[in-house]
Motif scaffolding. Structure first.
Motif, short mmCIF file in Angstrom:
data_model
loop_
_atom_site.label_atom_id
_atom_site.label_comp_id
_atom_site.label_asym_id
_atom_site.label_seq_id
_atom_site.Cartn_x
_atom_site.Cartn_y
_atom_site.Cartn_z
N ARG A 46 0.68 -1.21 0.00
CA ARG A 46 0.12 0.12 0.09
C ARG A 46 0.96 1.38 0.07
NH1 ARG A 46 -3.56 -3.07 3.78
NH2 ARG A 46 -5.31 -3.63 2.55
N ARG A 47 2.06 1.26 0.56
CA ARG A 47 2.95 2.53 0.68
C ARG A 47 3.41 2.37 -0.69
NH1 ARG A 47 4.29 0.40 5.93
NH2 ARG A 47 6.22 -0.65 5.28
N ARG A 50 -0.10 3.67 -5.04
CA ARG A 50 -1.43 4.18 -4.96
C ARG A 50 -2.42 3.04 -5.39
NH1 ARG A 50 -0.92 9.80 -7.66
NH2 ARG A 50 0.90 8.64 -8.59
#
Ligand SMILES: Cc1cc2nc3c(=O)[nH]c(=O)nc-3n(C[C@H](O)[C@H](O)[C@H](O)COP(=O)(O)OP(=O)(O)OC[C@H]3O[C@@H](n4cnc5c(N)ncnc54)[C@H](O)[C@@H]3O)c2cc1C
Length: 913
Positions: A46-47, A50
């Motif tokens: 997730r980091r 996007r």
């Protein structure tokens, strides 16, 4: 006794299954590690980007879908990262590399990165089941040097997009024909197209590749720098250990005029043989130096075969030679049997020619259609098998031509509205510039000197009642053709038309690699050095072999009957009544029981049950279950209605049940009915007395039973729902719930008899039916009196009431849903050690069976279930028989006589079923 795992408080979560039946939770605490590492990987991804999708996302199914809809290769990535930029690719790869470094080294780990570009890979290698798919479609940078014609383009382009962008600068490239195919997959596989004879294979024009390596850093490889990786990028295909992010290529002047001809004929063999000979030096040489393309297509949409040819910017002399060669091939049909020759659209520009290719623009004249083909997958949901054999000079051309004719001679090939088949053979020339390029310059396979590629596709519709049968028919036909083509031409394969079932490779992975790559030792060396931890998926070390439909034997008939079983409306009604007596509990030797009451459970290792429930809710709240490959959100399982009542019931009763005779019961079997530690469920249905499964929103699904000779395994894939009607067991204090439990079971194909036997597990599968449903031992139902009262029968010997999964205890099981005993020669399924299980022997013949219920028959060991009346259930459960422990209650099996350690059960997603 079994060792007690040490579980941290918040992760001491007995599965729903354990809560319901009250199994000793000590044995089944999930370890902290997987959940934590999944959490970490999800957070990291997730980091990283996007746009990350997990299986619980609504868009997941659409995004993971690739061109080939074959069920056995349906992809189930644990996450899909749509990289918006190269940095996102780097971060995503680094996340997987870190997660891999944290997991214990396992040769069967499926945690990999797989890049996806156009999604047209024939074996869906970009699908990355169990791994992380990194979609590079958004990498769309493009630039071209007007002077040199050298272009740099992002690896997310499709061919349509690149052709269109190059055309704005008057340039062209020898890529593939169809606009929606990805540039990355085709470049790395060193594909071919209309300009191959003129400018060589696609990878011959590669100058540099930029890629993200196994640690997530960005590198470049060219003929001067990082040369091994450059070599591998030219034809290494899915073995390339990196995500290509940009290609630098040589481009060529775009043809201004394409002169075209095409003629269909019914005389396929005559046309094909003449065309083959025209490519051969010994025949009427189709001019290899001519800037042309010609091919023969045999397809269901055609009345026979089609000869099609193009000449690119040819001058008058070249055109004369072009027409002479074309006419000479057509004249081979005697008397010339040609149907409407011509070319709709006539001679045209390069872009118009591309738009006329199937799947490129639908014949539109608008070139922007090419630009808009963004790797869109399929117009038609077809499953398919592909193969591409390289045919060299000196091959048996008449036989090859007859094989081409064979396609249209088959009755099943006749075009009818309901015909599920869409098969085609495409013969593409090699020669020209492709042949003049040094073979060792690329990892691409030896065979550049071939005359042509015999590309064959067997495709079929994936919907409709006969999808499984069609799969098996296609597999068999495909294999037969592969063998025949290989015998007539030699064992060389065109990588982009990948065929894992290259029979002439001796079914060995080495043979397969040699058929596809120019220098296998170098390939292995480069690959291992670049990616020692297998962050990227690879076949070089892990043999990939075809899963073929089971052999043409009686076994196959039974398999077919089972796999084609459809749910039927209506069905048997069953007696019901709660079992209150536990007549056999005292027959167990002391010391081999475990009591299930609240206080004991509290001490059992995973904390107080209420605490566990709370912890489960907590865990649910903070864990992204979507990271579990194949997890499908079903109805909540820990609800008061389904979860707490059964647990209470057992807590109140406080009865004892045996857990082991020998302390050596197979531990995985303790986990759950499905054999999985933490099963996740698909759709569920609460059954009541009026509910037959056929009326419930559940349907049986199973893939054809696969026999993988190379790995020596048999594979069953099922959604765990029976393919026959059932009747609910309504006398419990809770409503029985049946769920899909989608699994893949891998059993040894050639089991060996061991000198000792292994005790059956008291809970969990002891075998699987042909349609992939668990066969479960007798300890639990006899102990509870269900079997004696026929309460486990409920239609066909099965039961869903504990653990939500349908399973069979009763020996009256058949491959079809009659609810009777199978015949002695009727295959029911396979035991966990891989030996087959057949119906009971005639009354009085049970003496031929050993303590496990096995005997030697037809040169092999097999089990036979025993009729209920042949078993003395008043004897104790445990039976010592010299070489191990068995059970006197040997309804389906008495023990295992083979090795169960090679059997694996894994979760698969119910998505797509
Ligand atoms: C309808 C159709 C027409 C075709 N026509 C031709 C043709 O004319 N000529 C020809 O030679 N072949 C042709 N092929 C075969 C095709 O070239 C190969 O299947 C090719 O691998 C597809 O590439 P893709 O990017 O579309 O597929 P994908 O499924 O996205 O990828 C295929 C393979 O390449 C890997 N890959 C994708 N992107 C990257 C990347 N950025 N970095 C590293 N690895 C990556 C994937 O992991 C996978 O292993 C055709 C296939 C189809 C289905």
């Amino acid at each position: 006794m079994l060792a007690r795992p040490s579980c941290a408080a918040t992760t001491l979560i007995p599965s729903e299954q354990q809560k319901i039946i009250g199994v000793d939770v000590r044995l089944t605490c999930p370890s902290n590690q997987p959940v934590a590492s999944q959490d970490r990987l999800a957070a990291c991804l997730r980091r990283a980007s996007r746009s990350v999708l997990f299986p619980s996302s609504d868009e997941y199914t659409a995004k993971k879908t690739l061109c080939n809809r074959r069920r056995d290769i349906e992809p189930f990535p644990r996450a899909i990262v749509s990289a918006g930029a190269v940095t996102e690719v780097r971060r995503a790869v680094a996340c997987v590399a870190a997660a891999k470094a944290a997991e214990p080294p396992r040769s069967d780990s499926r945690l990999h990165v797989c890049a996806r570009c156009g999604g047209h890979g024939f074996e869906n290698d970009a699908g990355c089941t169990g791994g992380v798919m990194v979609d590079v479609a958004a990498l769309q940078a493009f630039s071209i040097d007007a002077e040199t014609g050298i272009a740099k383009f992002g690896a997310g382009h499709t061919w349509g997009q690149i052709y269109y962008k190059l055309a704005q600068h008057g340039r062209a490239f020898p890529g593939g024909t169809e606009a929606s195919v990805g540039t990355a997959g085709l470049m790395l596989g060193c594909g071919r197209g209309l300009l191959t004879q003129v400018h060589g294979l696609a990878c011959d024009s590669l100058i540099e590749v930029e890629y993200v390596n196994a640690t997530g850093s960005l590198h470049r490889a060219s003929a001067l720098d990082n040369t091994d990786m450059f070599w591998l990028a030219k034809g290494g295909g899915s073995e390339f250990p990196g995500v290509a992010t940009r290609f630098t290529v040589r481009t060529y002047a775009m043809p201004r005029l394409v002169v075209k001809r095409r003629c269909p004929t019914r005389q396929v063999a005559a046309l094909a043989e003449r065309w083959m000979r025209s490519l051969d030096d010994g025949g009427d040489h189709w001019p290899a130096d001519l800037p042309s393309f010609s091919h023969v297509a045999v397809s269901r949409g055609l009345p026979g075969a089609m000869l099609e040819a193009m000449c690119f910017d040819c001058d008058a002399a070249q055109l004369r030679r072009f027409h002479t060669s074309f006419d000479a091939v057509v004249a081979a049909t005697k008397p010339p049997d040609v149907l409407a020759c011509g070319y709709p659209g006539g001679n045209s520009s390069w872009l118009q020619t591309l738009l006329q290719e199937p799947g490129s623009g639908g014949g539109s004249a608008d070139p922007r259609k090419l630009l808009l083909r963004k790797g869109a997958v399929p117009w038609k949901p077809l499953a398919g098998l592909n193969g591409g054999i390289m045919v060299r000079s000196g091959s048996d051309l008449p036989t090859l031509a007859r094989l081409a004719q064979g396609l249209i001679d088959e009755p099943r090939f006749r075009a009818t509205r309901d015909n599920p088949w869409n098969d085609m053979y495409l013969l593409y020339p090699m020669g020209g510039r492709a042949a003049r390029t040094e073979e060792t310059s690329a990892a691409y396979g030896s065979g550049r000197d071939s005359l042509f590629v015999f590309h064959y596709k067997h495709q079929w519709k994936t919907v409709g009642p006969d999808a499984s049968a069609e799969h098996c028919t296609a597999v068999r036909r495909h294999q037969q053709l592969t063998s025949a083509l290989a015998a007539a031409s030699g064992c060389k394969s065109f990588y982009n038309y990948i065929n894992y079932d290259l029979t002439c490779a001796g079914n060995s992975s080495d043979g397969w690699f040699q058929a596809h790559f120019s220098d296998v030792p170098r390939l292995r060396r480069v690959r291992s050095a670049a990616d020692p931890g297998y962050v990227f998926h690879s076949y070089v070390t892990r043999a990939r072999s075809p899963c073929v439909c089971a052999a043409r034997t009686a076994e196959e008939k039974a398999v077919k009957a089972a796999t084609l079983t459809r749910p039927r409306k209506g069905g048997a009604t069953g007696a019901a009544g709660r079992a209150k007596a536990y007549p056999h509990r005292e027959s167990m030797p002391r010391g081999h029981r475990v009591a299930f009451n609240a206080s004991e459970r509290g001490r059992a290792g995973c904390g107080h049950p209420r605490k566990s429930l709370k912890a489960l809710k907590l865990l649910r709240a903070r864990t992204d279950l979507s990271l579990v490959p194949g997890f499908v959100r079903g109805p909540p399982m820990a609800t008061a209605t389904h979860g707490s009542q059964p647990m209470q019931r057992h807590r109140q009763s406080g009865f004892a049940m045996p857990i082991s005779c020998s302390d050596a019961a197979v531990t995985w079997n303790w986990a759950s009915l499905s054999g999985l530690k933490n099963p996740s469920y698909g759709r569920c249905a609460v059954l009541d007395s009026a509910t037959h499964i056929a009326a419930a929103p559940l349907e049986h699904h199973s893939a054809p039973v696969c026999v993988d000779h190379l790995r020596g395994v048999r594979e069953l894939n099922s959604n765990g729902v029976p393919g026959h009607s059932v009747v609910a067991f309504t006398t419990h204090t809770y409503r029985p719930t049946m769920c899909e439990g989608c699994i893949k079971v891998t059993l040894p194909l050639h089991p060996q008899i061991l000198p000792h036997t292994t005790e059956l597990p008291h809970f969990g599968p002891i075998g699987y039916t042909l349609s992939g449903l668990p066969l479960v031992g007798s300890a639990w139902p006899v102990w509870n009196g269900f079997i004696q009262k026929q309460q486990a029968w409920r239609g066909h010997g099965g039961s869903p009431e504990t653990g939500y999964l349908w399973h069979y205890h009763h020996p009256a099981i058949k491959s079809d849903p009659t609810g009777e005993y199978a015949r002695p020669d009727e295959l029911i399924g396979w035991a966990m050690d891989g030996f087959p299980i057949y119906g009971p022997l005639p009354a009085g013949d049970d003496g031929a069976l050993d303590a496990c219920n096995g005997r030697i028959a037809n040169g092999g060991y097999r089990y036979h279930v025993r009729r209920l009346e042949a078993i003395n259930l008043s004897l104790p459960y445990c039976r010592s028989h010299g070489s191990g422990w068995a059970t006197h209650w040997s309804l389906i099996l008495g023990c295992f006589h083979g090795d169960v350690s090679r059997t694996t059960i894994s979760q698969r997603s119910c998505l797509g079923w």
